[in-house]
Design an enzyme around this catalytic site. Structure first.
Site, PDB file in Angstrom:
ATOM      1  N   SER A 258       0.738  -1.402  -0.036  1.00  0.00           N
ATOM      2  CA  SER A 258      -0.031  -0.050  -0.019  1.00  0.00           C
ATOM      3  C   SER A 258       0.925   1.383  -0.065  1.00  0.00           C
ATOM      4  O   SER A 258       0.578   2.129  -0.381  1.00  0.00           O
ATOM      5  CB  SER A 258      -0.824   0.058   1.211  1.00  0.00           C
ATOM      6  N   HIS A 310       1.148   5.138   4.757  1.00  0.00           N
ATOM      7  CA  HIS A 310       0.295   5.592   3.601  1.00  0.00           C
ATOM      8  C   HIS A 310       0.608   7.023   3.429  1.00  0.00           C
ATOM      9  O   HIS A 310       0.853   7.152   2.224  1.00  0.00           O
ATOM     10  CB  HIS A 310      -1.022   5.558   3.847  1.00  0.00           C
TER      11      HIS A 310
END
Length: 331
Positions: A258, A310
Site C-alpha cells: 500500500s 500511507h
C-alpha cells in the site's frame, strides 16, 4: 484486516459519495439517490440490530443496488458501441430488477430502437472491441510485473506458512525497526513492500494497483512508473522508520504494497497539478483528492492500518509526480 469492517466502510462511504454527486433534483440522478438512501438505511438497521454482521449486510446491499447497476450500465453502453444492441438490450432489461429507474428505462428503449433499426441496415464491422479485464493491462507491463511478483511472493508465504507464523514472516523480510537500525538490515525497506498478511490484504492492494496503475504508466512510461512505485514504497517504509525513531509513532512490524500504491496516488496528484493541460486533468485531480480523503478516513477508522506508511508513500509519490514529465510519443 476485518472484512466486516471494510464492507461497512464501503456501505457507508459509497452511498454518501453518490448522494453528494447526485444532489441535483430530478433527472437521471433521482434513481441513484433512492438506491443510495436504501443502502444507507439497510446498513443502519443492520448496525442497530446485529453489528457483527452489519458490514456484510450493508455490503451486499451496496453490491446489488449500486455496484451492479453502475457496472452493468457501463457494460451495456460498451455493447451498444460495438453494435451488439440485442445483448445491450438484454443486459439493461436485467438491470431493471435491481435498478428500476427512469434512466434504465430510457436506455432500454434506446437499445430497442437501435436493435429494430439494425434489422433494416447493413451490418457494421467494429474494429475496436470493448475493454475487458485484461485489455487495460496490455500497455502496462510494469503493472503486470508488479502484480505477478506480489502474487508469486504470496505463494512463497503460503509455502512457508508465514501467514500463521510471525517469525517466518519476519524472516521473509517484514519491516522491523530494530532489525533495520540495530542490525543494518536495510533490505527490509524493500522486501516488506511485497509481503502481505492475508489474501484480503493482497487482493485489495492489487485491485487498487490494477485500477490506478495502467493509466499513469501509459502517461509517464513504464520505466518512470516502475521507479515511482518502488521509490514511493521505499519512501513509505523509510518514513515509518524515521517517525518511529523520533517517537511520533510506536514500533510495529509492517508489510504490504500500500505504500507504493499510495505513491501512485500521490504521483497522480503531483503530475496533474503540474500538467493541467492533460485531458480532463481537473476532473482527474478531483477524483484523486477524493481517493486521498477516503483513504485517510479509512486509515483513521481502522487501527490495523499504518496511516504513517500511507502518508509517507503519498508524499513521496507527490514529489515524484511534480518532477516527472509525460512520455514522448513517437511519430
Amino acid at each position: 484486516m476485518d472484512l466486516n469492517h471494510i464492507f461497512l466502510f464501503i456501505a457507508v462511504i459509497s452511498p454518501l459519495l453518490v448522494l453528494a454527486r447526485a444532489w441535483r433534483p430530478g433527472g437521471i440522478f433521482r434513481g441513484w439517490r433512492i438506491a443510495a438512501s436504501i443502502v444507507l438505511a439497510i446498513t443502519a438497521v443492520a448496525w442497530w440490530f446485529f453489528r457483527e454482521y452489519a458490514g456484510f449486510v450493508g455490503g451486499g446491499a451496496w453490491f446489488a443496488l449500486l455496484f451492479l447497476p453502475a457496472v452493468g450500465l457501463r457494460k451495456a453502453s460498451q455493447l451498444a458501441e460495438q453494435g451488439r444492441y440485442e445483448s445491450a438490450r438484454r443486459l439493461t432489461g436485467l438491470l431493471q430488477f435491481v435498478h428500476p429507474t427512469a434512466q434504465v428505462r430510457e436506455q432500454l428503449q434506446l437499445f430497442q430502437r437501435l436493435e429494430s433499426r439494425e434489422h433494416y441496415t447493413a451490418d457494421i464491422q467494429v474494429e475496436n472491441p470493448s475493454p475487458n479485464l485484461f485489455s487495460r493491462l496490455r500497455t502496462a507491463p510494469a503493472v503486470i510485473a508488479l502484480i505477478l511478483v506480489n502474487v508469486g511472493i504470496f505463494f512463497v508465504e503460503l509455502h512457508r506458512e508465514a501467514l500463521t507464523n510471525p517469525i517466518m514472516l519476519h524472516r521473509l523480510g517484514a519491516l522491523d525497526i530494530n532489525a533495520v537500525i540495530n542490525k543494518g538490515e536495510f533490505w527490509r525497506l524493500f522486501t516488506a513492500l511485497f509481503l502481505h498478511y492475508n489474501p484480503i490484504h493482497l487482493v485489495f492492494n492489487l485491485f487498487a494497483l490494477y485500477v490506478l496503475g495502467p493509466p499513469l504508466e501509459r502517461m509517464i512510461g513504464t520505466v518512470r512508473f516502475a521507479a515511482c512505485y518502488l521509490i514511493s514504497g521505499i519512501g513509505s517504509t523509510a518514513g515509518v522508520i524515521a517517525l518511529t525513531m523520533v517517537k511520533i509513532i510506536r514500533p510495529a512490524e509492517l508489510v504490504g504494497a500500500s505504500g507504493g500504491i499510495m505513491g501512485i496516488v500521490g504521483a497522480w496528484a503531483g503530475f496533474l497539478l503540474r500538467h493541467r493541460h492533460v485531458w480532463h486533468a481537473k476532473q482527474r485531480l478531483l477524483n484523486i483528492l477524493l481517493i486521498i480523503v477516503i483513504q485517510i478516513v479509512f486509515d483513521i477508522s481502522t487501527p490495523e492500518v499504518s496511516t504513517s506508511a500511507h502518508l509517507c508513500g503519498l508524499v513521496t509519490g507527490f514529489v515524484i509526480g511534480l518532477a516527472v514529465s509525460p512520455k514522448r510519443m513517437s511519430i
